[in-house]
Scaffold this motif. Structure first.
Motif, mmCIF file in Angstrom:
data_model
loop_
_atom_site.group_PDB
_atom_site.id
_atom_site.type_symbol
_atom_site.label_atom_id
_atom_site.label_comp_id
_atom_site.label_asym_id
_atom_site.label_seq_id
_atom_site.Cartn_x
_atom_site.Cartn_y
_atom_site.Cartn_z
ATOM 1 N N LYS A 147 45.040 35.390 50.528
ATOM 2 C CA LYS A 147 46.430 35.806 50.700
ATOM 3 C C LYS A 147 47.257 34.566 51.008
ATOM 4 C CE LYS A 147 49.244 38.865 53.670
ATOM 5 N NZ LYS A 147 49.167 39.821 54.823
ATOM 6 N N ARG A 148 48.127 34.202 50.097
ATOM 7 C CA ARG A 148 48.992 33.033 50.267
ATOM 8 C C ARG A 148 50.343 33.497 50.809
ATOM 9 N NH1 ARG A 148 49.523 27.743 51.455
ATOM 10 N NH2 ARG A 148 51.308 26.780 50.407
ATOM 11 N N ILE A 149 50.721 32.987 51.986
ATOM 12 C CA ILE A 149 51.978 33.367 52.625
ATOM 13 C C ILE A 149 52.851 32.126 52.761
ATOM 14 C CG2 ILE A 149 53.052 34.496 54.601
ATOM 15 C CD1 ILE A 149 50.290 35.627 55.317
ATOM 16 N N LEU A 150 54.038 32.169 52.207
ATOM 17 C CA LEU A 150 54.947 31.039 52.268
ATOM 18 C C LEU A 150 55.749 31.055 53.565
ATOM 19 C CD1 LEU A 150 56.285 31.054 48.588
ATOM 20 C CD2 LEU A 150 54.455 29.640 49.554
ATOM 21 N N SER A 151 55.796 29.906 54.230
ATOM 22 C CA SER A 151 56.521 29.809 55.501
ATOM 23 C C SER A 151 58.002 30.102 55.335
ATOM 24 C CB SER A 151 56.337 28.415 56.095
ATOM 25 O OG SER A 151 54.976 28.175 56.377
ATOM 26 N N ASP A 177 38.335 27.249 45.314
ATOM 27 C CA ASP A 177 39.039 27.173 44.031
ATOM 28 C C ASP A 177 39.674 28.535 43.771
ATOM 29 O OD1 ASP A 177 38.482 24.526 43.146
ATOM 30 O OD2 ASP A 177 36.436 25.145 42.623
ATOM 31 N N VAL A 178 40.984 28.555 43.501
ATOM 32 C CA VAL A 178 41.654 29.807 43.162
ATOM 33 C C VAL A 178 41.280 30.223 41.747
ATOM 34 C CG1 VAL A 178 43.893 30.910 42.764
ATOM 35 C CG2 VAL A 178 43.582 29.385 44.721
ATOM 36 N N GLY A 210 53.116 40.916 47.228
ATOM 37 C CA GLY A 210 53.975 41.629 48.157
ATOM 38 C C GLY A 210 55.245 40.846 48.409
ATOM 39 N N GLY A 211 56.009 41.301 49.378
ATOM 40 C CA GLY A 211 57.273 40.650 49.676
ATOM 41 C C GLY A 211 57.112 39.260 50.269
ATOM 42 N N PHE A 212 55.928 38.982 50.847
ATOM 43 C CA PHE A 212 55.741 37.733 51.560
ATOM 44 C C PHE A 212 54.737 36.799 50.905
ATOM 45 C CE2 PHE A 212 56.736 40.791 55.124
ATOM 46 C CZ PHE A 212 58.080 40.456 55.153
ATOM 47 N N GLY A 213 54.135 37.191 49.800
ATOM 48 C CA GLY A 213 53.170 36.307 49.164
ATOM 49 C C GLY A 213 52.338 37.019 48.128
ATOM 50 N N THR A 214 51.297 36.317 47.669
ATOM 51 C CA THR A 214 50.418 36.850 46.629
ATOM 52 C C THR A 214 48.971 36.844 47.117
ATOM 53 O OG1 THR A 214 50.189 34.636 45.661
ATOM 54 C CG2 THR A 214 51.896 36.068 44.758
ATOM 55 N N VAL A 215 48.164 37.707 46.498
ATOM 56 C CA VAL A 215 46.732 37.765 46.802
ATOM 57 C C VAL A 215 45.967 37.513 45.505
ATOM 58 C CG1 VAL A 215 44.836 39.133 47.747
ATOM 59 C CG2 VAL A 215 47.155 39.442 48.635
ATOM 60 N N LYS A 216 45.074 36.506 45.545
ATOM 61 C CA LYS A 216 44.266 36.157 44.385
ATOM 62 C C LYS A 216 42.814 35.985 44.795
ATOM 63 C CE LYS A 216 47.957 33.720 41.873
ATOM 64 N NZ LYS A 216 48.350 32.451 41.216
ATOM 65 N N SER A 217 41.934 36.082 43.831
ATOM 66 C CA SER A 217 40.527 35.792 44.088
ATOM 67 C C SER A 217 40.350 34.285 44.214
ATOM 68 C CB SER A 217 39.653 36.316 42.949
ATOM 69 O OG SER A 217 39.737 37.720 42.849
ATOM 70 N N CYS A 218 39.384 33.897 45.028
ATOM 71 C CA CYS A 218 39.057 32.479 45.147
ATOM 72 C C CYS A 218 37.551 32.320 45.293
ATOM 73 C CB CYS A 218 39.803 31.829 46.317
ATOM 74 S SG CYS A 218 39.371 32.487 47.934
ATOM 75 N N LEU A 219 37.072 31.143 44.925
ATOM 76 C CA LEU A 219 35.637 30.866 44.909
ATOM 77 C C LEU A 219 35.310 29.805 45.939
ATOM 78 C CD1 LEU A 219 33.040 31.574 43.174
ATOM 79 C CD2 LEU A 219 33.530 29.455 41.923
ATOM 80 N N SER A 220 34.371 30.104 46.827
ATOM 81 C CA SER A 220 33.953 29.134 47.828
ATOM 82 C C SER A 220 33.202 27.987 47.163
ATOM 83 C CB SER A 220 33.047 29.798 48.865
ATOM 84 O OG SER A 220 32.437 28.843 49.696
ATOM 85 N N LYS A 221 33.631 26.771 47.404
ATOM 86 C CA LYS A 221 32.949 25.610 46.836
ATOM 87 C C LYS A 221 31.590 25.394 47.486
ATOM 88 C CE LYS A 221 37.157 23.135 45.491
ATOM 89 N NZ LYS A 221 37.959 21.895 45.607
ATOM 90 N N ASP A 277 42.660 31.532 38.943
ATOM 91 C CA ASP A 277 44.079 31.669 38.584
ATOM 92 C C ASP A 277 44.253 32.250 37.194
ATOM 93 O OD1 ASP A 277 46.646 31.541 39.400
ATOM 94 O OD2 ASP A 277 46.836 29.374 39.313
ATOM 95 N N ASP A 278 43.712 33.447 36.967
ATOM 96 C CA ASP A 278 43.911 34.142 35.697
ATOM 97 C C ASP A 278 44.180 35.608 35.984
ATOM 98 O OD1 ASP A 278 41.445 35.277 36.326
ATOM 99 O OD2 ASP A 278 40.314 33.957 34.995
ATOM 100 N N ASP A 279 44.281 36.415 34.928
ATOM 101 C CA ASP A 279 44.594 37.836 35.108
ATOM 102 C C ASP A 279 43.538 38.549 35.946
ATOM 103 O OD1 ASP A 279 46.872 37.530 33.657
ATOM 104 O OD2 ASP A 279 46.038 38.289 31.774
ATOM 105 N N ASN A 280 42.273 38.162 35.795
ATOM 106 C CA ASN A 280 41.205 38.803 36.560
ATOM 107 C C ASN A 280 41.240 38.393 38.030
ATOM 108 O OD1 ASN A 280 40.119 40.166 34.325
ATOM 109 N ND2 ASN A 280 38.912 38.374 33.715
ATOM 110 N N GLY A 281 41.786 37.208 38.291
ATOM 111 C CA GLY A 281 41.834 36.718 39.657
ATOM 112 C C GLY A 281 43.005 37.259 40.457
ATOM 113 N N PHE A 282 44.057 37.700 39.781
ATOM 114 C CA PHE A 282 45.243 38.210 40.471
ATOM 115 C C PHE A 282 44.945 39.578 41.071
ATOM 116 C CE2 PHE A 282 49.202 40.651 40.550
ATOM 117 C CZ PHE A 282 50.003 39.810 41.310
ATOM 118 N N LEU A 283 45.168 39.719 42.375
ATOM 119 C CA LEU A 283 44.843 40.970 43.059
ATOM 120 C C LEU A 283 46.069 41.747 43.518
ATOM 121 C CD1 LEU A 283 41.851 39.705 45.239
ATOM 122 C CD2 LEU A 283 41.754 40.904 43.050
ATOM 123 N N GLY A 284 47.177 41.063 43.735
ATOM 124 C CA GLY A 284 48.361 41.777 44.184
ATOM 125 C C GLY A 284 49.463 40.845 44.635
#
Length: 298
Positions: A50-54, A18-19, A30-41, A21-28
């Protein structure tokens, strides 16, 4: 600590995490994507995703980054990838989450580092680079924002991150990374004035020197390299890129030795041996680690 690495044919990222998806979860970002905190189910443990868009990055380049990260498993000074997923829009790379911010953010918040911190950073990053270079991996983007701290209070252990520019080989002919930290031989390629037509993993060592200089002075050794059309480095325009690259190529940098020496004479000496234009006589990672002063860190 490591979750099972996933293949593209197994469960999706959303099946496993689970991402946050709030201000505390946002980590950074870059030019190729975003880095957020996520929780292992499965374990309820928090990781960094790190989410990278093709659409922004060639698929082969992302797969190469994944393969390099897999080669770095369990290296103490490299952020570990614990999972990866591919869907129709891109990739999700899941990493261990460090408790602190990057050294760049720490510099912005607390100011320049002291001698003890310089010693720890040199030992940690040189240890990571020695490992990488032993496998013919060039990081190619060593800089303060790619060095992560264990917590906001204590920088150690430090870990090197972001392998999006990394490559495996003995010689490299394409330019990657952040130009303020380019080695002269990389600048030569960019200017098309190189004698050899390539550079090696030793380019990372120059970048380490430039990184240490930045962290100890909050300046760049080539920061005054702006053209006549720009009134200051803060208002620098794209026309300034070539004179900056020219100065890096020529090794024509300005070093604030007074400020450096006020922090650490030993670190200053190492920086001077890292920022040597000739990569053949530039300090290697092993030479940094064997320095008597560095060897006493932690």
């Amino acid at each position: 600590m490591t979750e099972k690495n996933s293949s593209v044919d197994e469960k999706s990222f959303n099946d496993c995490y689970d991402v946050i998806d709030d201000d505390n979860g946002f980590l950074g970002k870059g030019g190729f994507g975003t880095v957020k905190s996520c929780l292992s189910k499965k374990t309820s443990k928090v990781f960094a995703c790190k989410r990278i868009l093709s659409a922004k990055v060639n698929r082969g380049k992302i797969l190469k980054e994944i393969e390099i990260l897999k080669m770095c498993t369990n290296q103490e000074n490299i952020v570990e990838m614990v999972d990866y997923f591919e869907d129709k829009d891109g990739f999700d790379l899941v990493f261990e989450k460090m408790g602190g911010s990057s050294m760049m953010k720490r510099l912005e918040k607390y100011g320049t580092i002291n001698g003890g911190e310089a010693k720890v950073i040199l030992k940690s990053v040189a240890n990571a680079l020695k490992f990488l270079h032993s496998k013919n991996i060039a990081h190619r983007d060593v800089k303060p924002s790619n060095i992560l701290c264990s917590s906001d209070d204590i920088i150690y252990p430090l870990k090197l991150c972001d392998f999006g520019c990394s490559e495996v080989g003995e010689r490299f002919t394409n330019v990657e990374g952040s130009f303020y930290y380019f080695a002269p031989e990389v600048a030569a390629l960019m200017l098309r004035v190189t004698d050899t037509g390539y550079y090696t993993t030793q380019s990372d060592m120059w970048s380490l020197g430039a990184t240490m200089y930045k962290l100890m002075t909050n300046e760049f050794p080539i920061d005054k390299a702006f053209c006549a059309n720009c009134s200051s480095t803060k208002n620098r325009k794209s026309c300034c890129l070539e004179p900056i690259i020219q100065r890096i190529y020529l090794g024509n940098y300005i070093m604030n030795e007074t400020k450096l020496l006020s922090i650490s004479e030993e670190a200053t000496n190492i920086i001077e041996n890292l920022m040597v234009a000739d990569p053949r006589i530039r300090y290697t990672a092993d030479q940094v680690l064997k320095n008597p002063w560095v060897s006493t860190a932690y």
